[in-house]
Design an enzyme around this catalytic site. Structure first.
Site, mmCIF file in Angstrom:
data_model
loop_
_atom_site.group_PDB
_atom_site.id
_atom_site.type_symbol
_atom_site.label_atom_id
_atom_site.label_comp_id
_atom_site.label_asym_id
_atom_site.label_seq_id
_atom_site.Cartn_x
_atom_site.Cartn_y
_atom_site.Cartn_z
ATOM 1 N N ASP A 1 -8.109 3.888 4.011
ATOM 2 C CA ASP A 1 -6.776 4.046 3.452
ATOM 3 C C ASP A 1 -6.784 3.356 2.084
ATOM 4 O O ASP A 1 -7.678 2.568 1.757
ATOM 5 C CB ASP A 1 -5.693 3.479 4.381
ATOM 6 C CG ASP A 1 -4.311 4.076 4.070
ATOM 7 O OD1 ASP A 1 -4.135 4.653 2.973
ATOM 8 O OD2 ASP A 1 -3.405 3.975 4.918
HETATM 9 C C1 BGC Z 1 -1.050 5.829 2.881
HETATM 10 C C2 BGC Z 1 -1.853 7.044 3.298
HETATM 11 C C3 BGC Z 1 -1.914 8.015 2.142
HETATM 12 C C4 BGC Z 1 -2.481 7.326 0.918
HETATM 13 C C5 BGC Z 1 -2.626 8.232 -0.275
HETATM 14 C C6 BGC Z 1 -1.495 5.246 1.562
HETATM 15 O O1 BGC Z 1 -0.561 4.327 1.117
HETATM 16 O O2 BGC Z 1 -1.116 4.858 3.903
HETATM 17 O O3 BGC Z 1 -1.268 7.647 4.413
HETATM 18 O O4 BGC Z 1 -2.681 9.138 2.499
HETATM 19 O O5 BGC Z 1 -1.619 6.257 0.583
HETATM 20 O O6 BGC Z 1 -1.420 8.780 -0.666
#
Ligand code: BGC
Length: 730
Positions: free
Chosen positions: A297
């Site tokens: 993540d």
């Molecule tokens: C989130 C993810 C997301 C990523 C990119 C993160 O803050 O937890 O779910 O895919 O950002 O947007």
């Protein structure tokens, strides 16, 4: 440990980096296949990835392991210019492709996209075929916006309805969540992108922001500093993980076969999820046989001090930029033999396999082109999901509204003219907006419609009194990054005291219909004082029309609750102590309720919910009969006993006996469901399969029940008229 302030700075820096210019896709790697065996389309993606990996220098390989300049996209995988391999962009969520993220924290920017209803709405459809269509729609849009990868779906179980990302989940049940996630993945990948099943694993809260200044619509990405998702350690039994939290991921992986998995920010029984040998090596790869890509993540999913564990345990790709996997850090570790070259090759192969399977060599996405998107077609899918997910919770007979026979409708509530959606990476700037007030006014069946978005209760009451029917539209606000502080419609206070508004209107107008637009469960203490309650979730860009069509009976309300609506917050499975939620000062969140999550808790404790899991009314009625139970499934008849066409959603539950060490058993566990559209008087035989796994519990391994298994079929987890047994029932 990263304190809140540095996290905010990290986000701002990363968001600013994301604004660097986009690298345009180069000519395809395989336009001249001479001497490039990985261009041979007759080979599978794995073989091609292996051949391409073998052609790379160590420097090129290392560059692939960290994210790359992403321009307008949420992230990117580095190109290999020498071999013509283009950059692979990733973006989006189950709700839509809302690139880009801009430095001021606002998400949406200049790009518009189809905004799907929240995944809770999709789960409420109980319709995997619709999930497949929704996935295919978003997959297509992701590709036309220049992406190779799509960052969804989220298969995290809704453990606490406070969770800021409740709206992004498929609810509280592992069977339903797994089925919906698998179908969505199949649909999205059929459009030529790889998906990213997230957030692996036990990612169930964002953390609380006790000051409550953040996590509002003005600042959509909040920072829950108390047991934040970046820091908390889920202390959870192996059994609860396997049966509840990991199960939807397992189904999604086995049936959906996603190209990638995104590991979560939080820790699980000690290590961070993205460094967890147990989660990544033992469960995901060994037990489930997953061969795809694992990415972190964003920004703080990987930690430099844990680089060796990340690398060894199976994190292939750090996103969105190389910090932990900076070549300058990894190279000496490889030279010293701390990290193995063979493992580097494996990481690279998995990254390339995902992008090759999504066409990066043969048919890379073109630069984003909004005009290529079938905006009308995608809007129709958004409307179908919204319609299919609307749950009619209460109806004294006021619904459906009689077209033409209802001359005066008052549409009230500060949310009536605004579309409801959640914040964070799941937010999308929609192609269209479709507030309930506008859609009701435009509906062909509507007579005289008065819209008043006042917060003034006395005024709202007098407008309601002057009409024949009042429709009060209310909403909550959820956002990634911060949990809600309470479950009432007074929380957050953006829309005033909506509960008091409803009470005032209901006192003035007996025909009051409340339309709730919330990401998940909210408290609805006034339910018995209104004529109808319609749960519409965050209904997406065609939500108003969908709601109007359900209210006027153009379509049967066919959604069923994928979550329990509690009577009070004290009834929640996590209410017993702060150890359970939000967690201790040491950031430990104790999952002491074990497998008793959602309706499993309410059933085991004998707590009456406001509305149970699986519940939803129709404009017609159904009867179930003739249950036959066998080891491999049940068969029964569903009949429409009313006078309108409607959708029955019969559900199959099992009650397992104690199995080995698994002595606590939820009274009922969902194992199957099907949405069946029936004409008046129509009777249909329905078969729902059962597998050995459906009859098993985790006790150091999956152990099949040997005693008496209770089997039940009915209209919700609390309405199970058909009963049978399997096994030795004495
Ligand atoms: C989130 C993810 C997301 C990523 C990119 C993160 O803050 O937890 O779910 O895919 O950002 O947007």
């Amino acid at each position: 440990m990263l304190p809140g302030r540095s996290l905010r700075t990290a986000y701002a820096v990363a968001a600013a980096c994301a604004l660097l210019p986009t690298t345009t896709a180069a000519a395809t790697a395989c336009s001249d296949p001479t001497g490039r065996p990985w261009c041979d389309r007759a080979q599978d993606a794995d073989t091609r990835a292996r051949l391409l990996t073998a052609a790379l220098t160590t420097g090129e390989k290392l560059k692939l392991l960290g994210g790359y300049r992403s321009g307008d996209h949420a992230g990117a995988i580095a190109p290999v210019p020498r071999l013509g391999v283009p950059v692979a962009y990733v973006d989006g969520s189950t709700i839509g492709v809302g690139q880009p993220v801009s430095a001021d924290g606002r998400i949406g920017g200049k790009n518009r996209a189809t905004q799907m209803p929240s995944p809770t709405a999709l789960a409420a459809t109980f319709d995997p075929a619709l999930a497949r269509r929704a996935g295919a729609t978003i997959g297509d849009e992701a590709r036309k916006k220049g992406n190779t990868g799509l960052l969804g779906p989220a298969a995290d179980i809704m453990r606490v309805p406070y969770g800021g990302r409740t709206f992004e989940s498929f609810g509280e049940d592992p069977h339903l969540s797994g089925r919906m996630a698998a179908a969505w993945i199949q649909g999205a990948e059929s459009a030529g992108v790889f998906t990213s099943l997230k957030h692996f694993a036990v990612n169930n809260q964002e953390g609380r922001d006790p000051t409550a200044k953040l996590g509002t619509e003005a600042f959509p990405l909040g920072f829950g500093t108390q047991s934040s998702r970046y820091l908390y350690n889920a202390v959870v039994s192996e059994r609860a993980m396997r049966e509840i939290y990991l199960a939807p991921f397992e189904t999604a992986i086995r049936e959906g076969r996603p190209g990638s998995v995104m590991c979560a920010y939080n820790r699980v029984n000690g290590p961070y999820a993205c460094a967890s040998r147990h989660l990544l090596a033992d469960v995901l790869r060994r037990d489930w046989g997953y061969h795809g890509l694992v990415m972190s993540d964003w920004i703080v999913g990987a930690h430099p001090w844990d680089a060796v564990a990340h690398f060894r345990n199976g994190l292939d790709l750090e996103m969105p930029s190389p910090v932990t996997y900076a070549p300058a850090l990894l190279k000496p570790l490889l030279q010293l033999g701390v990290l193995r070259t063979a493992q580097l090759d494996e990481h690279v192969r998995r990254i390339l396999r995902a992008t090759i399977a999504a066409g990066i060599l043969d048919d890379p996405p073109s630069p984003p082109d909004e005009s290529a998107i079938d905006v009308d077609g995608h809007n129709a899918v958004a409307r179908a999901v919204a319609e299919g997910g609307v749950v009619l919770l209460r109806n004294t007979g006021v619904l459906p509204l009689q077209a033409g026979a209802t001359p005066r409708i008052a549409v009230l509530g500060p949310a009536a003219r605004r579309s409801a959606s959640g914040g964070g990476s799941g937010s999308v700037r929609p192609f269209r907006t479709d507030p309930v007030a506008d859609a009701l006014t435009a509906h062909p069946g509507a007579g005289q419609v008065t819209v008043d978005t006042t917060r003034d209760r006395a005024r709202a009451a007098s407008v309601a009194r002057a009409a024949d029917i009042a429709v009060v539209v209310v909403r909550d606000y959820e956002t990634e990054g911060a949990d809600r502080l309470c479950l009432t419609l007074r929380c957050p206070p953006t829309y005033g005291d909506q509960d008091a508004l409803i009470e005032a209107v209901a006192a003035a107008q007996p025909n009051t219909v409340v339309v709730v637009q919330s990401g998940g469960p909210v408290l609805i203490p006034w339910r018995d004082r209104v004529a109808a309650v319609v749960q519409a979730w965050y209904p997406g860009q065609a939500g108003g029309t969908a709601i109007a069509r359900v209210l006027f009976g153009d379509v049967d309300p066919s959604g069923r609750l994928p979550v329990t609506f509690p009577v009070r917050e004290a009834d929640l499975p996590t209410a017993e102590s702060a150890r359970r939620y939000p967690g201790t000062a040491a950031q430990n969140v104790h999952y002491e309720e074990g497998v008793l999550v959602g309706y499993r808790w309410y059933d085991a404790r004998g707590i009456a919910p406001a509305y149970p899991f699986g519940f939803g009314l129709s404009y017609t009625s159904f009867a179930y009969s003739d249950l036959r139970v066998a080891e491999d499934g049940v068969t029964f008849a569903a009949r429409n006993t009313g006078e309108r066409r409607g959708a029955a959603v019969p559900q199959l539950y099992v009650g397992l006996p104690p199995i080995g060490g698994a002595t606590v058993q939820p009274p009922w566990q969902l194992r199957g469901a099907e949405k069946v559209w029936l004409e008046p008087g129509e009777r249909r035989e329905v078969t729902l399969p059962l597998t050995a796994r459906d009859l098993s519990s985790w006790d150091g391994g999956w152990k099949r029940a040997t005693g008496c298994v209770r089997v039940a079929v009915g209209a919700s987890s609390r309405d199970l008229p058909l009963r049978g047994t399997l096994g030795e029932c004495g």
